[in-house]
Every structure is written in C-alpha cells, then in structure tokens.
Enzyme design. Structure first.
Site, PDB file in Angstrom:
ATOM      1  N   ALA A  59       0.827  -1.206   0.000  1.00 59.08           N
ATOM      2  CA  ALA A  59       0.000   0.000   0.000  1.00 59.08           C
ATOM      3  C   ALA A  59       0.864   1.260   0.000  1.00 59.08           C
ATOM      4  CB  ALA A  59      -0.938  -0.008   1.205  1.00 59.08           C
ATOM      5  N   THR A 183      18.855  -0.618  -3.723  1.00 56.27           N
ATOM      6  CA  THR A 183      18.881   0.701  -3.084  1.00 56.27           C
ATOM      7  C   THR A 183      19.893   0.690  -1.941  1.00 56.27           C
ATOM      8  OG1 THR A 183      17.059   0.180  -1.567  1.00 56.27           O
ATOM      9  CG2 THR A 183      16.463   1.178  -3.682  1.00 56.27           C
ATOM     10  N   ASP A 217       9.870   2.036   0.053  1.00 51.06           N
ATOM     11  CA  ASP A 217       8.565   1.933  -0.611  1.00 51.06           C
ATOM     12  C   ASP A 217       8.269   3.186  -1.442  1.00 51.06           C
ATOM     13  OD1 ASP A 217       8.192  -0.541   0.532  1.00 51.06           O
ATOM     14  OD2 ASP A 217       7.114   0.263   2.270  1.00 51.06           O
ATOM     15  N   SER A 258       4.719  11.016   4.969  1.00 46.97           N
ATOM     16  CA  SER A 258       5.893  11.752   4.465  1.00 46.97           C
ATOM     17  C   SER A 258       6.000  11.701   2.939  1.00 46.97           C
ATOM     18  CB  SER A 258       7.169  11.159   5.071  1.00 46.97           C
ATOM     19  OG  SER A 258       7.446   9.870   4.524  1.00 46.97           O
TER      20      SER A 258
END
Ligand SMILES: Nc1ncnc2c1ncn2[C@@H]1O[C@H](COP(=O)(O)OP(=O)(O)OP(=O)(O)O)[C@@H](O)[C@H]1O
Ligand SMILES: *[C@@H]1O[C@H](CO)[C@@H](O)[C@H](O)[C@H]1NC(C)=O
Ligand SMILES: *[C@@H]1O[C@H](CO)[C@@H](O)[C@H](O)[C@H]1NC(C)=O
Length: 270
Positions: A59, A183, A217, A258
């Site tokens: 999500a 990453t 994410d 955020s």
C-alpha cells in the site's frame, strides 16, 4: 470495468480508465504507542502518545505512485473490521481504485509485494526477502528492486556499498531478471541490466534525514510511476528521479504521511 454490485461503493462507478500501476501486496494498520521504555512480560505501563498509521509495503508503494499522479489500483485483502474499513477509505482518499481490495474474516498474510503495469512490465520487490525465493520471481521480473539487506539474503554475499551492491546485482541478474536495482539508503542505488550488464551507481543528493521509514517503498512507488507513465525515459533518469522523491520522503516523519504529492515536487520531475 467490472460491475461491483455494491451500492455502498459509488466511487468505483465513476471509474472507467484502467489502472496503469497495479500493486499486489500488503495493507497494514500501524498501532503506534510512544512509551519511555518497553514493558516487561505481563507488565502494563503508561504511554504518552498513541496514533494509528497506514502502512504495509504494498500500500505504501501504491500511495506514492498515486500521489505522483498515477492511476493506481491496490490488490489486497484487509479484515472485515473497522481497521479494514478505514484502510479502504484511506486508499480512496489517495484516489486509488479499491475494486480489487477485498475484505475477509481470515487473518491477513503478506509476504511479498509485486507491482504490475497492466501491459508487460513487472516490478518485483522481494520484501521481506527469503533465501530460497522461487526462481520464477527472477525470470518473470522486468525490474527486480531490493535493498542492501534483501540483496544479502538473496545472494549470500555482504552488501554495504556501491561496489559490493554491483557484485550482488550481477548475481541477481544471472538469475534471469531484465533489470536489477539495489537501493543503498543515502548512497542512492546501483543498477544493471541484461542490455548493460556493468553495474552503475546512481548517487543521490545529501539531505538531512528526519525519518527514513518507508523510504524504500517511496522509491519503488516512484519507479513504478515512471515505468508506467514515462516508459521512454532512460532507466538512469527514472532512478535519479526516484532517488529524489525518496529523499523528500526521508525529510518528514511517518511513512505514508511523508510521501510527497506531485504538486509539491519540482516540475522537472514530470
Ligand atoms: N538519508 C538519505 N538521504 C537521501 N536519500 C535517501 C536516504 N535514505 C534513503 N534514501 C533514498 O531512499 C531510497 C531507499 O532507501 P533504502 O535503501 O534505505 O531503502 P529501505 O532500506 O528499503 O528503506 P526502509 O526500510 O527504511 O523503508 C534510496 O535509494 C535513496 O534514494
Ligand atoms: C463483514 O461483516 C458484516 C457485518 O459486520 C457482514 O454483513 C459481512 O457479511 C461480512 N463480510 C465478510 C466478507 O465476512
Ligand atoms: C530492507 O528492507 C527490509 C524489509 O524487507 C527491512 O527490514 C530492512 O531493514 C531494510 N534494510 C535496510 C538496510 O534498510
């Protein structure tokens, strides 16, 4: 679109355009208690603050893609309870299609999240990673994107900087993905592809990180957005822009709270 048959879900009736970013993954409700210390077994202690947040890696990625302007849909199951109802409302508020968001009485399970562009591109994020991941996940991924610790678990080799990430990325590429991205937090990311099998480091601007929770994410959601909406951009350019968006997300607290919206980002990113 499929008829929903549920008069209580009017938003979907207006929905006609197919989603360009479809995320298969988890929706989790975070129950966060701030306390001065952890309780001992069986002990009750006072907390000074409590809040409920929307989380779940799938999500999160979907929300970031939607906030950048992607037509996004979330495929997942939530409980048939107030948290599940609230989560569906949260997805709708982020303009995410909930046509394939189901409510179930069974316990939710979420082990991996997959982002699928409806055409051909699949972006796979092996979180949380398991060492014996089904090999089909590699061969079926257009883009295989993981972080340092996931790369370590999957390859069995330590990953701590662009050089070691490049070596791990090559091992993952050999398992059949078309593109690998690893990453590296404040160091940005490393990528290579079948077309260009030489590791390339994509650094990012140094920023003052306030809370890095959910940065991965945000990065994956942004990358899904660029793959779906700017397919002609070079991979390097997509990764530079995803680095930038994830760097914005680490400068504010919280996970989804955020994640930046398109309107708050430089026009040059779109
Ligand atoms: N301190 C930072 N400064 C700038 N960019 C950052 C920073 N931390 C993370 N990022 C950005 O976020 C991306 C993902 O970060 P990271 O590799 O830490 O993912 P992650 O470990 O999955 O994140 P998390 O588990 O905290 O959600 C990085 O590739 C980078 O673009
Ligand atoms: C969810 O709960 C409601 C009542 O609270 C019930 O009517 C409905 O059938 C339930 N749905 C599922 C999928 O369990
Ligand atoms: C990588 O992501 C996993 C979730 O799969 C997380 O638990 C872990 O802390 C992350 N690693 C780093 C180095 O941030």
């Amino acid at each position: 679109m499929a008829a929903s048959g549920d008069p209580g879900r009017p938003w979907q009736e207006e929905e006609e355009e197919a989603a360009a970013v479809v995320v298969v993954g988890s929706c989790m409700t975070d129950l966060v208690s701030l306390t001065s210390r952890l309780p001992k077994t069986g002990e009750t202690i006072h907390g000074h603050k409590f809040f409920i947040g929307f989380g779940g890696k799938g999500a999160n990625q979907c929300v970031q893609a939607a906030r950048l302007g992607a037509k996004a849909a979330m495929v997942c199951k939530v409980g048939n309870d107030s948290f599940g109802n609230d989560y569906i409302e949260n997805l709708k508020q982020n303009h995410i299609s909930t046509e394939f968001t189901y409510q179930t009485r069974d316990a939710a399970t979420g082990t991996a999240s997959i982002i699928v562009n409806n055409e051909v591109k699949t972006l796979f994020n092996p979180a949380p990673a398991i060492a014996d991941l089904d090999p089909q996940f590699y061969s079926l991924s257009s883009v295989f994107c993981c972080n340092e610790s996931e790369a370590e678990i999957l390859t069995g080799h330590a990953v701590s900087d662009p050089t070691t990430a490049g070596k791990a990325a090559l091992l993952l590429l050999e398992r059949g993905c078309q593109v690998v991205v690893i990453t590296l937090g404040a160091s940005g990311c490393v990528t290579l592809s079948q077309a260009e099998p030489v590791p390339k480091h994509i650094p990012t601007e140094a920023v003052k990180a306030v809370d890095t929770t959910g940065a991965g994410d945000s990065f994956v959601g942004a990358l899904a957005f660029y793959l779906a909406y700017y397919p002609t951009l070079s991979l390097e350019e997509m990764l530079k822009r995803s680095n930038f968006i994830a760097a914005v997300s680490v400068q504010a607290t919280g996970t989804q709270s955020s994640y930046p919206y398109k309107k708050d980002l430089p026009l040059a990113l779109f």
